[in-house]
Design a protein around this motif. Sequence first.
Motif, short mmCIF file in Angstrom:
data_model
loop_
_atom_site.label_atom_id
_atom_site.label_comp_id
_atom_site.label_asym_id
_atom_site.label_seq_id
_atom_site.Cartn_x
_atom_site.Cartn_y
_atom_site.Cartn_z
N GLN A 298 -6.55 4.02 9.97
CA GLN A 298 -5.56 5.01 9.56
C GLN A 298 -4.20 4.37 9.35
OE1 GLN A 298 -6.31 8.61 9.94
NE2 GLN A 298 -8.30 8.44 10.88
N VAL A 299 -3.90 3.37 10.20
CA VAL A 299 -2.65 2.64 10.03
C VAL A 299 -2.61 2.06 8.62
CG1 VAL A 299 -1.27 0.69 10.85
CG2 VAL A 299 -2.53 2.10 12.49
N LYS A 300 -3.73 1.49 8.21
CA LYS A 300 -3.81 0.93 6.86
C LYS A 300 -3.72 2.03 5.82
CE LYS A 300 -4.39 -1.93 3.52
NZ LYS A 300 -3.20 -2.71 3.16
N GLN A 301 -4.49 3.08 6.00
CA GLN A 301 -4.57 4.13 4.98
C GLN A 301 -3.23 4.82 4.73
OE1 GLN A 301 -6.70 7.97 5.65
NE2 GLN A 301 -8.13 7.19 4.14
N ARG A 302 -2.42 4.95 5.77
CA ARG A 302 -1.12 5.61 5.59
C ARG A 302 -0.03 4.64 5.14
NH1 ARG A 302 -2.61 10.89 5.30
NH2 ARG A 302 -3.86 11.45 7.09
N GLY A 303 -0.41 3.41 4.80
CA GLY A 303 0.58 2.45 4.31
C GLY A 303 1.44 1.88 5.42
N ALA A 304 0.94 1.87 6.64
CA ALA A 304 1.76 1.45 7.78
C ALA A 304 1.40 0.07 8.33
CB ALA A 304 1.67 2.49 8.90
N LEU A 305 0.47 -0.60 7.68
CA LEU A 305 0.04 -1.91 8.18
C LEU A 305 0.77 -3.01 7.41
CD1 LEU A 305 -2.01 -3.06 10.24
CD2 LEU A 305 -3.63 -3.28 8.37
N LEU A 306 1.79 -3.59 8.02
CA LEU A 306 2.56 -4.63 7.33
C LEU A 306 1.77 -5.93 7.25
CD1 LEU A 306 6.27 -4.38 8.48
CD2 LEU A 306 5.09 -3.23 6.61
N GLY B 177 8.43 17.61 5.57
CA GLY B 177 7.08 18.16 5.49
C GLY B 177 5.99 17.12 5.63
N ALA B 178 6.29 16.01 6.29
CA ALA B 178 5.31 14.92 6.38
C ALA B 178 4.04 15.35 7.12
CB ALA B 178 5.93 13.71 7.08
N ILE B 179 4.16 16.15 8.14
CA ILE B 179 2.98 16.58 8.89
C ILE B 179 2.15 17.53 8.02
CG2 ILE B 179 2.15 17.76 10.97
CD1 ILE B 179 3.60 15.05 11.45
N THR C 16 0.83 -1.19 0.00
CA THR C 16 0.00 0.00 0.00
C THR C 16 0.88 1.25 0.00
OG1 THR C 16 -1.83 -1.10 1.11
CG2 THR C 16 -1.72 1.28 1.34
N GLN C 17 1.94 1.20 0.79
CA GLN C 17 2.87 2.32 0.82
C GLN C 17 3.48 2.57 -0.56
OE1 GLN C 17 6.83 2.00 2.93
NE2 GLN C 17 5.77 3.37 4.32
N ALA C 18 3.90 1.50 -1.21
CA ALA C 18 4.49 1.66 -2.54
C ALA C 18 3.49 2.27 -3.51
CB ALA C 18 4.96 0.30 -3.06
N ASN C 19 2.28 1.77 -3.51
CA ASN C 19 1.27 2.27 -4.44
C ASN C 19 0.95 3.74 -4.19
OD1 ASN C 19 1.01 -0.26 -5.59
ND2 ASN C 19 -0.75 -0.84 -4.33
N MET C 20 0.66 4.08 -2.96
CA MET C 20 0.23 5.44 -2.67
C MET C 20 1.36 6.44 -2.87
SD MET C 20 -0.17 6.21 1.38
CE MET C 20 1.34 6.57 2.29
N LEU C 21 2.54 6.05 -2.48
CA LEU C 21 3.72 6.91 -2.61
C LEU C 21 3.98 7.24 -4.08
CD1 LEU C 21 6.58 7.99 -1.87
CD2 LEU C 21 7.28 5.60 -1.62
N LYS D 160 10.63 10.02 1.72
CA LYS D 160 10.77 10.50 3.09
C LYS D 160 9.44 11.07 3.60
CE LYS D 160 12.52 11.73 6.97
NZ LYS D 160 12.72 10.69 7.96
N GLN D 161 8.80 11.90 2.80
CA GLN D 161 7.59 12.60 3.26
C GLN D 161 6.45 11.63 3.60
OE1 GLN D 161 5.06 15.03 0.56
NE2 GLN D 161 5.81 16.75 1.77
N ARG D 162 6.37 10.52 2.90
CA ARG D 162 5.29 9.57 3.16
C ARG D 162 5.66 8.57 4.25
NH1 ARG D 162 0.96 12.12 0.89
NH2 ARG D 162 1.42 12.66 -1.25
#
Lengths: 342, 342, 342, 342
Positions: B226-234, B93-95, A62-67, A228-230
Amino acid sequence: MYSFRNDYSEGAHPAVLNLLQETNFVQSIGYGEDEYCLKAKELILQEMAPEKADIYFVSGGTQANMLAIAAVLRPHEAVIAAASGHICVHEAGAIEATGHKILTTVAPQGKLTAELILPLLKAHEQDHHMVKPRLVYISNSTETGTVYSAEELASLREFCQERQLLLYVDGARLGAALTAPHNNLTMADMAAYTDFFSIGGTKNGALFGEALVIKNEILKNDFIYQVKQRGALLAKGRVLGLQFLALFSEGLYYKNARHANEQALRLKEGLLKRGFRLYANSSTNQQFVIMPHSLGKRLIEEYQCELWQVTEQEMVLRFVTSWATPEQAIDELLGDLDQSGI
Amino acid sequence: MYSFRNDYSEGAHPAVLNLLQETNFVQSIGYGEDEYCLKAKELILQEMAPEKADIYFVSGGTQANMLAIAAVLRPHEAVIAAASGHICVHEAGAIEATGHKILTTVAPQGKLTAELILPLLKAHEQDHHMVKPRLVYISNSTETGTVYSAEELASLREFCQERQLLLYVDGARLGAALTAPHNNLTMADMAAYTDFFSIGGTKNGALFGEALVIKNEILKNDFIYQVKQRGALLAKGRVLGLQFLALFSEGLYYKNARHANEQALRLKEGLLKRGFRLYANSSTNQQFVIMPHSLGKRLIEEYQCELWQVTEQEMVLRFVTSWATPEQAIDELLGDLDQSGI
Amino acid sequence: MYSFRNDYSEGAHPAVLNLLQETNFVQSIGYGEDEYCLKAKELILQEMAPEKADIYFVSGGTQANMLAIAAVLRPHEAVIAAASGHICVHEAGAIEATGHKILTTVAPQGKLTAELILPLLKAHEQDHHMVKPRLVYISNSTETGTVYSAEELASLREFCQERQLLLYVDGARLGAALTAPHNNLTMADMAAYTDFFSIGGTKNGALFGEALVIKNEILKNDFIYQVKQRGALLAKGRVLGLQFLALFSEGLYYKNARHANEQALRLKEGLLKRGFRLYANSSTNQQFVIMPHSLGKRLIEEYQCELWQVTEQEMVLRFVTSWATPEQAIDELLGDLDQSGI
Amino acid sequence: MYSFRNDYSEGAHPAVLNLLQETNFVQSIGYGEDEYCLKAKELILQEMAPEKADIYFVSGGTQANMLAIAAVLRPHEAVIAAASGHICVHEAGAIEATGHKILTTVAPQGKLTAELILPLLKAHEQDHHMVKPRLVYISNSTETGTVYSAEELASLREFCQERQLLLYVDGARLGAALTAPHNNLTMADMAAYTDFFSIGGTKNGALFGEALVIKNEILKNDFIYQVKQRGALLAKGRVLGLQFLALFSEGLYYKNARHANEQALRLKEGLLKRGFRLYANSSTNQQFVIMPHSLGKRLIEEYQCELWQVTEQEMVLRFVTSWATPEQAIDELLGDLDQSGI
């Protein structure tokens, strides 16, 4: 019982863990600028010659796709995807969270074609009250295990170029696609026929990690800022580099995928022989089987396969194999079915 | 020569790798719902009793910060931070990319206090032409190695509650803060005095990974989306759970941090004894030393320490130690300085 | 020839312009805190008694929709809408640009019902890999001129409350809906049965401007910050207040809408009498007529009506009337059709 | 008493209202494609010859700023602005809400120079852990009434071009700047020396509305989509076009601004003559005067001037004049001060 729930039920292929162990006390620079990352990139790039690309390693699909998608689109530009596409359904709105609409079309077997895309383009022609379609997203293998051939990908690419559309391939299960029987698609084709794509590690022997391969020049420029930003730039970037180094040494990536496919196809054959019908025409490591409720329920409980769909009459179950699936697990499952008297 | 560039130059503490090896072929459910994650959470929660919290494991520090901050704020709400705060400077600038302004104030030694925050609140009082300050961000240990005591944190917490501000602690180097000599702050205090905070794994013996500890009820609700949406759910969430399980078994997390601090303080003492001045009053694993240019340049080259600041007269160098820093590396560095005749 | 392209082809109803003239040199405070805005809000609120609400005046429909929807949703929450909904098609991705996905369903006559919404809810039940449906968006009158009755709205409201869904009505053409023949829906019903809704000024006699009516307490809180942040807070807020003051004095808002509907229904009747078929069952100021190509082309050119759809066999044309449409314009159009020999 | 609170206390210049009246029943096409908009653009473009540009009319200043800035930046790119800049303080985080960080520097008299910008560039040089500065935002006249001369703007432009920075001017009070005594800056210079800028209507005689002038080719491309997406595309776009048509006919825009400046400078001179000190060196329609508390409080109450700053010793009051300020109002205010015995 062996679990057929998915292709990320175990840890990593031993070669991956071993390389992490061996190098553990070597000190290296952070953020993916270490030698292991560089070597891993070289190995991957060799398979893409003569194409050139930038490669980044990130944590998940998901990170790869959205980024990557958010990095290449301007605010009013939209993605075109099959309605069954992973980004449309199972990423919790990650693409929209970056500000972009996804335009969908129902795609047989989860595969997009020029014919399916055209009506979406027509409906959005030069009308600034609507979003502007700009990027075509496909997954290979798809969410139902089907694959794009080299010809299909080349043809989609040509269509996209004529229409000034970018082409991105979500390769969370790219290994499965490239090693599917009778599929002539190669890693070099992937590089030749896309603007950018991902190479999934998580589902093919890594602890975690996906490689983003970027040919598009706009996207290349400053892409690292976006990583970095994501939140996708790991301090110990080497952990990703080392895993891809192990996977792309001596063809391990393909061996893993081929093994997964083979077990899945043994299962498929066994199921067909026993008279079961299939829900999707998959030639890779996900198989979708139609079952009566009673049997389905038991198999879900015992083999942890996923309930994909359910009607009053029957169920569709998904069985997934991986690099770690023992041959014996398939034998036992088929044997179990025989004893069930079905 | 040993590199003092940072605390993420090596792989993982051997206990972490060993646990990954041992469990490698156990099959488990994905996305952090496995037993290893559950056990790791239990261990961490035990240290927070009687406070209760939800815990999530994510890949990195920027990801943890942006994910949690964006999840708790409404669009017009802003963060208050020290100008030196990691989210203000080094997260690309992530925030802001999630839509939120950061209001900054210059904070001596990188530490926020009620006195420093008050003017920002006054300037934004009930004026809807401005953003609304809603969350106070601090890091512990800070970017220059200083720490908040239990009293300081309790006092900040009280101030925040009076003003209806949330308090978040970026604990990328929380281990260093909790084991700093003379610091009375405990993990239970962290839970008692914050709305949410992170526990850094990457810089304290993990391959990668941070734990997000969430007490705030608004934030708890649906946080997993949100964990999923931000690409943080492994997918293989277990990889994170296993690492924290290893780190929070038998106090390894604290042993690691204590070792890092001890080596840094041996270095500090040695430097002071040799007449060097320090740039920051750090009691943890980052030390900031003022050096003449000629010596500074050589040390940067040989020990890969980071150039933190430079003026015409002198340089500030950052030396970082970790769980992996051998005692001998400090001895050699100090011995080297002796031979330099300084 | 009179243009039937849309209901915003002229300037404003003379009463609106006159009030702007009369008050032109009175000095007043900015940003919507002036007396004209207050009076206009009072007039509107009187029609909603006993319900209470906050009211904000903003510039346009897309702005109203995106502002209000983005203000009430958390990042992972999604909108449910008819596939034909204005926010899905003709707002250039404005909702997605604020980070939110829209889940769509094909809705006969552009109207949502509990039955149509249920499958979307089912598909998203407690699965944090997907977005969470949270808000139902409808437009009244709809994009094809159909309307919701009081009973239909009350029923939708009940369904939403059971499912913890918010209900928002895009009232860009609310006047047309409230004055449609046989429609029993009132402004008080709108307030009673929704969480928030808009009252369109632009298409019913204002130069520009929409009123946002907000009952939902979460949304009320700090909403003005969001109005500012989205660029919707006019310095001379009075310009909007004055227009709504004119429109809601002596029932002008309803007179305007009733006139527009009457002319459209005279046209509808005339077309049916002449044997034309209708594309949508509209009882308001937009009429959709099926025409042969040759006639259609001529009418588009001469009356600037919009080409809504086209097949090989025929065309669908949209005719829109407004507060400004002279009776004679309908007579002339029908007379023209008679002379065409159709 | 006449209110000096701001330059948007009245309605519109009579010529603006008259043109709206005269054309009220002419039917025209929507969304800014009407003849009035086209004519207004032609008039404005004539003043910019030989430069060429695209022009868009939008509702307000915050909308103009956020729309244009967000349209031209990639996600990791940041804005550089004076800490006193309107976008930094008084737009409720509108720029950050589109995802972009603003880097600020304290600027004497609210004016940016190459010297002030350079340290920000240095601090962000080629470090992808930070945002990338990409656009310089200035306002002219500034928030404290000061102006940029043609030479200053040309010099800033040159600096920006060398550094690949875009230059945007917020012209909410551009009329005041262009007609400030001794200021040689022209509208043609504005076009020559910027990538894009706004021409404020709201504060110079319009009911509402700003013109966005866009020279930058990247920004031109598809900009209209973004206008729609941000809710800035009015259905009755003519309402904006007509106002700018009136303002740019026979130099009304400049006459209005000149009148406002003249009254402000009469006030300034009168204040200086009476021994008051000024807070800012303004040559335009905002004057900032230092006053003792007792007098300050009375003037705020009676003349509704704004309290700009307050210390224990004294107050800074802001007096604003406009196209509508009668000469007599200045006379009365000065007379009042005489009678106060100050």
